[in-house]
Design an enzyme around this catalytic site. Structure first.
Site, PDB file in Angstrom:
ATOM      1  N   LYS A   1     -22.930  -8.143  20.169  1.00 36.68           N
ATOM      2  CA  LYS A   1     -21.990  -7.915  21.280  1.00 36.68           C
ATOM      3  C   LYS A   1     -20.902  -6.935  20.838  1.00 36.68           C
ATOM      4  O   LYS A   1     -20.560  -6.004  21.564  1.00 36.68           O
ATOM      5  CB  LYS A   1     -21.304  -9.225  21.688  1.00 36.68           C
ATOM      6  CG  LYS A   1     -22.150 -10.188  22.475  1.00 36.68           C
ATOM      7  CD  LYS A   1     -21.271 -11.374  22.907  1.00 36.68           C
ATOM      8  CE  LYS A   1     -22.081 -12.547  23.394  1.00 36.68           C
ATOM      9  NZ  LYS A   1     -21.286 -13.755  23.605  1.00 36.68           N
TER      10      LYS A   1
ATOM     11  N   GLU B   1     -22.684  -8.911  30.733  1.00 38.55           N
ATOM     12  CA  GLU B   1     -23.754  -8.802  31.737  1.00 38.55           C
ATOM     13  C   GLU B   1     -23.312  -9.416  33.068  1.00 38.55           C
ATOM     14  O   GLU B   1     -23.530  -8.849  34.145  1.00 38.55           O
ATOM     15  CB  GLU B   1     -25.021  -9.529  31.254  1.00 38.55           C
ATOM     16  CG  GLU B   1     -25.693  -8.897  30.048  1.00 38.55           C
ATOM     17  CD  GLU B   1     -25.209  -9.442  28.714  1.00 38.55           C
ATOM     18  OE1 GLU B   1     -24.049  -9.951  28.648  1.00 38.55           O
ATOM     19  OE2 GLU B   1     -25.957  -9.361  27.732  1.00 38.55           O
TER      20      GLU B   1
ATOM     21  N   GLU C   1     -31.141 -21.188  19.798  1.00 39.49           N
ATOM     22  CA  GLU C   1     -29.703 -20.890  19.685  1.00 39.49           C
ATOM     23  C   GLU C   1     -28.993 -22.064  18.995  1.00 39.49           C
ATOM     24  O   GLU C   1     -28.013 -21.875  18.291  1.00 39.49           O
ATOM     25  CB  GLU C   1     -29.087 -20.609  21.070  1.00 39.49           C
ATOM     26  CG  GLU C   1     -27.762 -19.865  20.995  1.00 39.49           C
ATOM     27  CD  GLU C   1     -27.228 -19.394  22.353  1.00 39.49           C
ATOM     28  OE1 GLU C   1     -26.653 -20.217  23.086  1.00 39.49           O
ATOM     29  OE2 GLU C   1     -27.353 -18.197  22.665  1.00 39.49           O
TER      30      GLU C   1
ATOM     31  N   GLY D   1     -22.811 -23.964  26.482  1.00 39.50           N
ATOM     32  CA  GLY D   1     -23.510 -23.181  27.507  1.00 39.50           C
ATOM     33  C   GLY D   1     -24.934 -23.665  27.739  1.00 39.50           C
ATOM     34  O   GLY D   1     -25.373 -23.867  28.876  1.00 39.50           O
ATOM     35  N   ARG D   2     -25.664 -23.894  26.647  1.00 41.87           N
ATOM     36  CA  ARG D   2     -27.076 -24.281  26.799  1.00 41.87           C
ATOM     37  C   ARG D   2     -27.254 -25.756  27.149  1.00 41.87           C
ATOM     38  O   ARG D   2     -28.376 -26.238  27.274  1.00 41.87           O
ATOM     39  CB  ARG D   2     -27.855 -23.898  25.537  1.00 41.87           C
ATOM     40  CG  ARG D   2     -27.254 -24.401  24.236  1.00 41.87           C
ATOM     41  CD  ARG D   2     -27.863 -23.707  23.029  1.00 41.87           C
ATOM     42  NE  ARG D   2     -27.224 -24.065  21.766  1.00 41.87           N
ATOM     43  CZ  ARG D   2     -26.155 -23.473  21.261  1.00 41.87           C
ATOM     44  NH1 ARG D   2     -25.568 -22.494  21.918  1.00 41.87           N
ATOM     45  NH2 ARG D   2     -25.654 -23.858  20.089  1.00 41.87           N
TER      46      ARG D   2
ATOM     47  N   LYS E   1     -19.317 -19.593  31.606  1.00 42.18           N
ATOM     48  CA  LYS E   1     -18.378 -20.506  30.962  1.00 42.18           C
ATOM     49  C   LYS E   1     -17.094 -19.755  30.603  1.00 42.18           C
ATOM     50  O   LYS E   1     -16.001 -20.208  30.879  1.00 42.18           O
ATOM     51  CB  LYS E   1     -19.029 -21.118  29.721  1.00 42.18           C
ATOM     52  CG  LYS E   1     -18.120 -22.067  28.970  1.00 42.18           C
ATOM     53  CD  LYS E   1     -18.812 -22.745  27.807  1.00 42.18           C
ATOM     54  CE  LYS E   1     -17.796 -23.557  27.017  1.00 42.18           C
ATOM     55  NZ  LYS E   1     -18.349 -24.178  25.826  1.00 42.18           N
TER      56      LYS E   1
ATOM     57  N   HIS F   1     -55.826 -18.822  29.012  1.00 43.73           N
ATOM     58  CA  HIS F   1     -56.559 -17.569  29.181  1.00 43.73           C
ATOM     59  C   HIS F   1     -55.837 -16.409  28.512  1.00 43.73           C
ATOM     60  O   HIS F   1     -56.137 -15.249  28.797  1.00 43.73           O
ATOM     61  CB  HIS F   1     -56.788 -17.300  30.667  1.00 43.73           C
ATOM     62  CG  HIS F   1     -57.686 -18.321  31.282  1.00 43.73           C
ATOM     63  ND1 HIS F   1     -59.057 -18.189  31.309  1.00 43.73           N
ATOM     64  CD2 HIS F   1     -57.412 -19.534  31.816  1.00 43.73           C
ATOM     65  CE1 HIS F   1     -59.590 -19.263  31.885  1.00 43.73           C
ATOM     66  NE2 HIS F   1     -58.613 -20.096  32.187  1.00 43.73           N
TER      67      HIS F   1
HETATM   68  O1  F6P Z   1     -25.751 -15.702  24.335  1.00 43.75           O
HETATM   69  C1  F6P Z   1     -24.538 -16.215  23.955  1.00 43.75           C
HETATM   70  C2  F6P Z   1     -23.897 -17.056  25.000  1.00 43.75           C
HETATM   71  O2  F6P Z   1     -22.615 -17.339  24.578  1.00 43.75           O
HETATM   72  C3  F6P Z   1     -24.673 -18.346  25.298  1.00 43.75           C
HETATM   73  O3  F6P Z   1     -24.426 -19.335  24.397  1.00 43.75           O
HETATM   74  C4  F6P Z   1     -24.180 -18.631  26.673  1.00 43.75           C
HETATM   75  O4  F6P Z   1     -24.981 -19.584  27.302  1.00 43.75           O
HETATM   76  C5  F6P Z   1     -24.255 -17.257  27.295  1.00 43.75           C
HETATM   77  O5  F6P Z   1     -23.831 -16.398  26.263  1.00 43.75           O
HETATM   78  C6  F6P Z   1     -23.440 -17.058  28.525  1.00 43.75           C
HETATM   79  O6  F6P Z   1     -22.085 -17.290  28.318  1.00 43.75           O
HETATM   80  P1  F6P Z   1     -21.100 -17.496  29.521  1.00 43.75           P
HETATM   81  O7  F6P Z   1     -21.510 -18.704  30.262  1.00 43.75           O
HETATM   82  O8  F6P Z   1     -19.736 -17.637  28.902  1.00 43.75           O
HETATM   83  O9  F6P Z   1     -21.162 -16.271  30.398  1.00 43.75           O
END
Ligand code: F6P
Length: 552
Positions: free
Chosen positions: A521, A214, A351, A265-266, A208, A382
């Site tokens: 972060k 990452e 979240e 995002g979620r 987003k 199990h």
């Molecule tokens: O973990 C925090 C967060 O902001 C989530 O809410 C989001 O889904 C994820 O990181 C990834 O964010 P982005 O889509 O901006 O890479």
């Protein structure tokens, strides 16, 4: 969308219904016994069953009766849950701490729907049409040469597609293999890159913000690998799904599918973030997924409160968390395709509702999000079901049963068909038996009356019977789907979204921000150069000690 946020209702703990629920809990809730409730009321199953789009919910094995639901519905009214729901659909900026509307419902509304603001819909549909046109071209594997799709994203830019793609495996393109890379740990992307060829691979950089550490690190790794392995047409092999089109362009990506800041995002699998899903199952099936979710949106927006499934589930969650004091809920999908559903729900619920202040910033004196966890049935049976049956905690369980399988083997017939059908019957019997066992339990007298297995010599029959006793009265909900299709899965996911909305609205929290992920972060960014330089000055003793050991 710029409509102001609605006035906030009474906070739940100050509501009259909260006090009434407290009294009801002391009088009838604490000692509530499911077995007695069924014996008292032969109509209980019918009274506590709810028909919702694409699924049926059996709420009768929950520690509630109609009086409990009555008080809970009063609580929802006093807290303004329905007004808040309507404000969400209308595009009000209910995500106050980020000044944003919350309109994932617009992503799955038909072009001329009146449920959500018209100004969002035109943009949504133009973008959707463009994305699905691209999808159909890329799925023509003979022409595109694409065989592997690697989605690089994390959190909401990963978990939705990673959950939905295997769930709808029976609908998937037979010649496309989907891979998901999320962890900054290079082992994640390395294990995918080892298996793909640059000329046959499409990378989707899904973020987003297009700033997530990452994802950017993995996107850089993918690009470096692509070039080093003879890949030439970056424009063809890299696409982005993001709200930050400029950053994607700066990264060198020319094909970008956008979305909007009002998509959390979620809550984003319905947007361009769903591109891997659409590539796997095709445009028509993706539209069916959206349609199923929209049907649940309509239900949440307009079904009468007493039969409104997301509302009821969210209220029962409040009942368990704040009155019974249950700290977690286990999700047991009896469909292997839904094996990633618990992980998806962890982000959706924890979240969203893992918050400790109300909308006004006041510290809450009551509990919010439970821990959500689980595993596909029957595997969980199990592993940890022992604790669910005989442990010291009561953990409500959610069973998801699917009546008809979709094994997706072409021309399935004869002995294999019969075998798989038998296995599906076993699966259903297991799911039904577990909820039955949790509720009924087994008394010590019943255990004593059974033929006891051989035990150590010094264990008396009575001691052994006590080990073999099940307290029972352990609550569960069963959600029953006819079949796991794009449409029913869409409805199921939307059901969870609105249920999380409901408990968040009762608690008076902002379910749509996630400030809790920021501190880690920032500290990570501060530690990165220290790991290189070894400078541990000013750090706490534990972190500096560990930093030194890591570098040694
Ligand atoms: O973990 C925090 C967060 O902001 C989530 O809410 C989001 O889904 C994820 O990181 C990834 O964010 P982005 O889509 O901006 O890479």
């Amino acid at each position: 969308m710029s409509v102001a946020a609605p006035p906030v209702g009474v906070r739940c703990d100050r509501a009259e219904a909260w006090a009434a629920l407290r009294g009801h809990f002391e009088a009838h809730g604490r000692e509530f016994d499911l077995r007695e409730a069924f014996a008292r009321d032969p109509n209980r199953f019918a009274a506590l069953g709810v028909e919702a789009p694409e699924l049926y919910a059996d709420l009768s094995k929950n520690l509630v009766d109609t009086a409990t639901l009555h008080f809970l519905l009063d609580l929802a009214r006093e807290c303004g849950v329905e007004a808040r729901r309507d404000a969400m659909f209308a595009g009000s900026a209910i995500n106050t701490t980020e000044g944003r509307a919350v309109l994932h419902t617009a992503l799955r509304a038909p072009r001329h729907s009146t449920l959500v603001p018209a100004e969002a819909l035109a943009d949504v549909h133009d973008t959707l049409d463009a994305m699905l046109a691209y999808v159909e071209t890329a799925r023509d594997t003979a022409a595109s040469g694409i065989r592997h799709i690697v989605n690089i994203g994390i959190g909401g830019s990963d978990l939705g597609p990673q959950m939905v793609v295997p769930a709808l495996d029976a609908y998937a393109h037979p010649k496309l293999t989907l891979h998901f890379v999320s962890n900054v740990d290079g082992h994640d992307i390395a294990s995918v890159l080892r298996r793909v060829d640059p000329h046959e691979t499409l990378f989707i950089v899904a973020s987003k913000t297009f700033t997530t550490q990452e994802t950017m690190a993995n996107a850089n790794a993918a690009k470096a690998w692509f070039v080093a392995n003879g890949g030439t047409d970056t424009a063809k092999h890299f696409v982005a799904t993001t709200t930050n089109i400029e950053a994607a362009a700066a990264f060198g990506i020319t094909t970008t599918f956008g979305f909007w800041d009002w998509v959390g995002g979620r809550y984003s699998l319905w947007s361009a973030i769903g591109l891997p899903i659409a590539l796997a199952i095709g445009a028509d099936n993706f539209r069916a997924l959206l349609a199923g979710a929209h049907a649940m949106d309509e239900h949440f927006a307009s079904a009468p409160a007493a039969k409104n499934l997301p509302l009821l589930l969210g209220l029962i969650d409040v009942w368990y968390r704040n009155f019974h004091g249950f700290t977690s809920r286990s999700v047991a999908p009896y469909h292997q395709g839904l094996k990633r559903l618990p992980a998806y729900l962890q982000q959706l619920e924890m979240e969203s509702n893992g918050k400790r202040v109300d909308l006004a910033g006041e510290t809450l004196p009551f509990a919010t999000s439970p821990v959500v966890w689980g595993e596909a049935g029957t595997n969980g049976q199990h592993a940890y079901f022992q604790m669910l049956h005989q442990g010291t905690d009561t953990i409500p369980v959610e069973f998801i049963l699917v009546k008809r399988p979709t094994h997706g083997i072409a021309g399935l017939h004869g002995p294999l068909l019969e075998q798989l059908e038998r296995q599906h019957t076993m699966l259903l019997a297991n799911g039904l038996a577990q909820s039955q066992a949790l509720m009924l339990g087994k008394s010590t007298d019943e255990a004593r009356a059974e033929k006891a297995p051989t035990a150590a010599k010094d264990i008396t029959p009575d001691t052994l019977a006590r080990h073999r006793t099940f307290p029972g009265n352990r609550p569960s909900t069963t959600l029953l789907l006819e079949q796991l299709t794009p449409r029913s899965l869409g409805a199921l996911i939307a059901l969870y979204e609105h249920r999380v909305f409901t408990s968040g609205a009762v608690w008076g929290i902002n379910s749509f921000d996630q400030w809790g992920v920021e501190l880690g972060k920032a500290l990570c960014n501060a530690l990165l150069p220290r790991l290189a330089s070894g400078d541990a000055s000013g750090l706490d003793a534990s972190t500096s000690g560990l930093l030194n050991r890591v570098r040694r």
